[in-house]
Design an enzyme around this catalytic site. Sequence first.
Site, PDB file in Angstrom:
ATOM      1  N   SER A 272       0.836  -1.204   0.000  1.00 47.50           N
ATOM      2  CA  SER A 272       0.000   0.000   0.000  1.00 47.50           C
ATOM      3  C   SER A 272       0.869   1.251   0.000  1.00 47.50           C
ATOM      4  O   SER A 272       1.988   1.247   0.534  1.00 47.50           O
ATOM      5  CB  SER A 272      -0.859  -0.019   1.268  1.00 47.50           C
ATOM      6  OG  SER A 272      -1.424   1.248   1.501  1.00 47.50           O
TER       7      SER A 272
ATOM      8  N   TYR B  23      -2.223  -1.611  10.613  1.00 47.18           N
ATOM      9  CA  TYR B  23      -2.416  -2.103   9.240  1.00 47.18           C
ATOM     10  C   TYR B  23      -1.216  -1.712   8.374  1.00 47.18           C
ATOM     11  O   TYR B  23      -0.629  -2.547   7.678  1.00 47.18           O
ATOM     12  CB  TYR B  23      -3.722  -1.518   8.648  1.00 47.18           C
ATOM     13  CG  TYR B  23      -3.743  -1.516   7.137  1.00 47.18           C
ATOM     14  CD1 TYR B  23      -4.005  -2.685   6.428  1.00 47.18           C
ATOM     15  CD2 TYR B  23      -3.463  -0.354   6.413  1.00 47.18           C
ATOM     16  CE1 TYR B  23      -3.993  -2.687   5.038  1.00 47.18           C
ATOM     17  CE2 TYR B  23      -3.449  -0.347   5.032  1.00 47.18           C
ATOM     18  CZ  TYR B  23      -3.717  -1.517   4.355  1.00 47.18           C
ATOM     19  OH  TYR B  23      -3.693  -1.514   2.980  1.00 47.18           O
TER      20      TYR B  23
ATOM     21  N   LYS C 231       2.028  -3.954   6.425  1.00 47.16           N
ATOM     22  CA  LYS C 231       2.477  -3.886   5.018  1.00 47.16           C
ATOM     23  C   LYS C 231       3.996  -3.643   4.949  1.00 47.16           C
ATOM     24  O   LYS C 231       4.690  -4.246   4.127  1.00 47.16           O
ATOM     25  CB  LYS C 231       1.716  -2.785   4.261  1.00 47.16           C
ATOM     26  CG  LYS C 231       0.231  -3.074   4.099  1.00 47.16           C
ATOM     27  CD  LYS C 231      -0.004  -4.324   3.273  1.00 47.16           C
ATOM     28  CE  LYS C 231      -1.432  -4.802   3.282  1.00 47.16           C
ATOM     29  NZ  LYS C 231      -1.602  -6.130   2.680  1.00 47.16           N
TER      30      LYS C 231
HETATM   31  C1  UD1 Z   1      -6.563   4.248   3.489  1.00 46.29           C
HETATM   32  C2  UD1 Z   1      -5.137   3.863   3.763  1.00 46.29           C
HETATM   33  C3  UD1 Z   1      -4.624   3.001   2.662  1.00 46.29           C
HETATM   34  C4  UD1 Z   1      -5.526   1.803   2.464  1.00 46.29           C
HETATM   35  C5  UD1 Z   1      -6.901   2.316   2.129  1.00 46.29           C
HETATM   36  C6  UD1 Z   1      -7.851   1.168   1.907  1.00 46.29           C
HETATM   37  C7  UD1 Z   1      -3.666   5.340   5.010  1.00 46.29           C
HETATM   38  C8  UD1 Z   1      -2.946   6.624   5.014  1.00 46.29           C
HETATM   39  N1  UD1 Z   1      -4.343   5.068   3.890  1.00 46.29           N
HETATM   40  O1  UD1 Z   1      -6.561   5.176   2.414  1.00 46.29           O
HETATM   41  O2  UD1 Z   1      -3.340   2.540   2.984  1.00 46.29           O
HETATM   42  O3  UD1 Z   1      -5.011   0.993   1.443  1.00 46.29           O
HETATM   43  O4  UD1 Z   1      -7.367   3.129   3.207  1.00 46.29           O
HETATM   44  O5  UD1 Z   1      -8.322   0.625   3.086  1.00 46.29           O
HETATM   45  O6  UD1 Z   1      -3.637   4.598   5.942  1.00 46.29           O
HETATM   46  N2  UD1 Z   1     -13.289  10.382   3.362  1.00 46.29           N
HETATM   47  C9  UD1 Z   1     -14.303  11.256   3.681  1.00 46.29           C
HETATM   48  N3  UD1 Z   1     -15.445  10.738   4.222  1.00 46.29           N
HETATM   49  C10 UD1 Z   1     -15.608   9.402   4.476  1.00 46.29           C
HETATM   50  C11 UD1 Z   1     -14.554   8.514   4.134  1.00 46.29           C
HETATM   51  C12 UD1 Z   1     -13.391   9.048   3.597  1.00 46.29           C
HETATM   52  O7  UD1 Z   1     -14.198  12.467   3.482  1.00 46.29           O
HETATM   53  O8  UD1 Z   1     -16.658   9.001   4.984  1.00 46.29           O
HETATM   54  C13 UD1 Z   1     -12.053  10.919   2.757  1.00 46.29           C
HETATM   55  C14 UD1 Z   1     -10.818  10.700   3.614  1.00 46.29           C
HETATM   56  O9  UD1 Z   1     -10.653  11.747   4.550  1.00 46.29           O
HETATM   57  C15 UD1 Z   1      -9.726  10.666   2.556  1.00 46.29           C
HETATM   58  C16 UD1 Z   1     -10.433  10.106   1.308  1.00 46.29           C
HETATM   59  O10 UD1 Z   1     -11.830  10.253   1.544  1.00 46.29           O
HETATM   60  O11 UD1 Z   1      -9.297  11.949   2.264  1.00 46.29           O
HETATM   61  C17 UD1 Z   1     -10.128   8.640   1.057  1.00 46.29           C
HETATM   62  O12 UD1 Z   1     -10.332   7.928   2.266  1.00 46.29           O
HETATM   63  P1  UD1 Z   1     -10.335   6.330   2.349  1.00 46.29           P
HETATM   64  O13 UD1 Z   1     -11.216   5.773   1.281  1.00 46.29           O
HETATM   65  O14 UD1 Z   1     -10.620   5.944   3.760  1.00 46.29           O
HETATM   66  O15 UD1 Z   1      -8.836   5.917   1.950  1.00 46.29           O
HETATM   67  P2  UD1 Z   1      -7.436   6.486   2.494  1.00 46.29           P
HETATM   68  O16 UD1 Z   1      -7.543   6.945   3.878  1.00 46.29           O
HETATM   69  O17 UD1 Z   1      -6.912   7.424   1.465  1.00 46.29           O
END
Ligand code: UD1
Length: 335
Positions: free
Chosen positions: A125, A150, A154
């Site tokens: 990841s 997590y 990795k």
């Molecule tokens: C995270 C992990 C990544 C992992 C991936 C899949 C980290 C830094 N990143 O990615 O390693 O492979 O999850 O499990 O640990 N968001 C919202 N509202 C929500 C959900 C998300 O605004 O309800 C935003 C988050 O703040 C972020 C973006 O959407 O900016 C993506 O979030 P998410 O899908 O959870 O993935 P990551 O955090 O980028």
Amino acid sequence: MGKILVTGGLGYIGSHTTVELLQLGYEVVVVDNLTNTTLDVQDRILQITGKSFAFYQVDVCDTDQLMTVFEKESISGVIHFAAYKAVGESVEKPVEYYHNNVSGLISLLSCTKKHNVHSIVFSSSCTVYGDTKLSPITEEHPIVEAISPYGTTKIIGEQILKDYANFSEARVVCLRYFNPVGAHSSALIGELPLGVPSNLIPYVTQTAAGIREKLTIFGNDYNTPDGTNIRDFIHVVDLAQAHVKAIEYSPNMNMSFDVFNLGTGKGHSVTEVVEAFERVNNLKLNYAYGERRAGDVEQIWADATKAKKLLGWKTTIELDEMMRSSWAWQKQLAN
Ligand code: UD1
């Protein structure tokens, strides 16, 4: 190449990879303990491809059972997906995460070692890069201490594989995913989040379906053009195709261990993604801006030049199709 073992092959990325392998004529053996998927994914893969594959309901941590699979099937390469993947949950259950993700890998390596299976592809990841300001990020970027168990699993996994490859005949490829989203064009396979999703796209689709009341966008005061986080969203089929390229590449590698970023090379903000979802699916999403989420990196996207050059792989699916296929998948889940 002979049979490819796909661990976690009925899961989200595993099922899409199994489809791509079967469609290219590979013989596939799937091992999955069904903790984060269902058995009907096996039939759905058959429906899409018209091809069957061997399936074993086995936990990769169970070395004896896994060894039996290696004894029965003549396996020539392994794509290892079977692992826990929820960042938030890993903070609450670190021991379970280390056990499943690290012991599972070690168990697998005792089988590959005994049976002289040299080609190994590992799901890693972009979380290994930590909170960086250096996007687009290349594989040269140092690995930093992870913010979640997590992420640490990795980093440890990559390290174990590097040591294993250096002192064996193994050829290991680690693939560092950015943000996998979307579903197969058939809408027969996709992501099946358990409980309340923590990732963005499942939350978006469940909000559109009325399962969740409202999406909260975590923070709009970041130092980005619209104030929301930027991520490199990659369609799961593009990602799956990279695994096929990687398993084909591994026997011919010059070095024993290599890593590749898998992303589109383009960053999209969370607001852009939500707006694209509304536009392509012609609906309004109930959403609001809220507080930042602890541990979120401000912006990160891939430099995927290395994968393009050495694996001969590139992404072909754009954000609009990612959003269309995610919604098509969510809609059929209700049927
Ligand atoms: C995270 C992990 C990544 C992992 C991936 C899949 C980290 C830094 N990143 O990615 O390693 O492979 O999850 O499990 O640990 N968001 C919202 N509202 C929500 C959900 C998300 O605004 O309800 C935003 C988050 O703040 C972020 C973006 O959407 O900016 C993506 O979030 P998410 O899908 O959870 O993935 P990551 O955090 O980028």
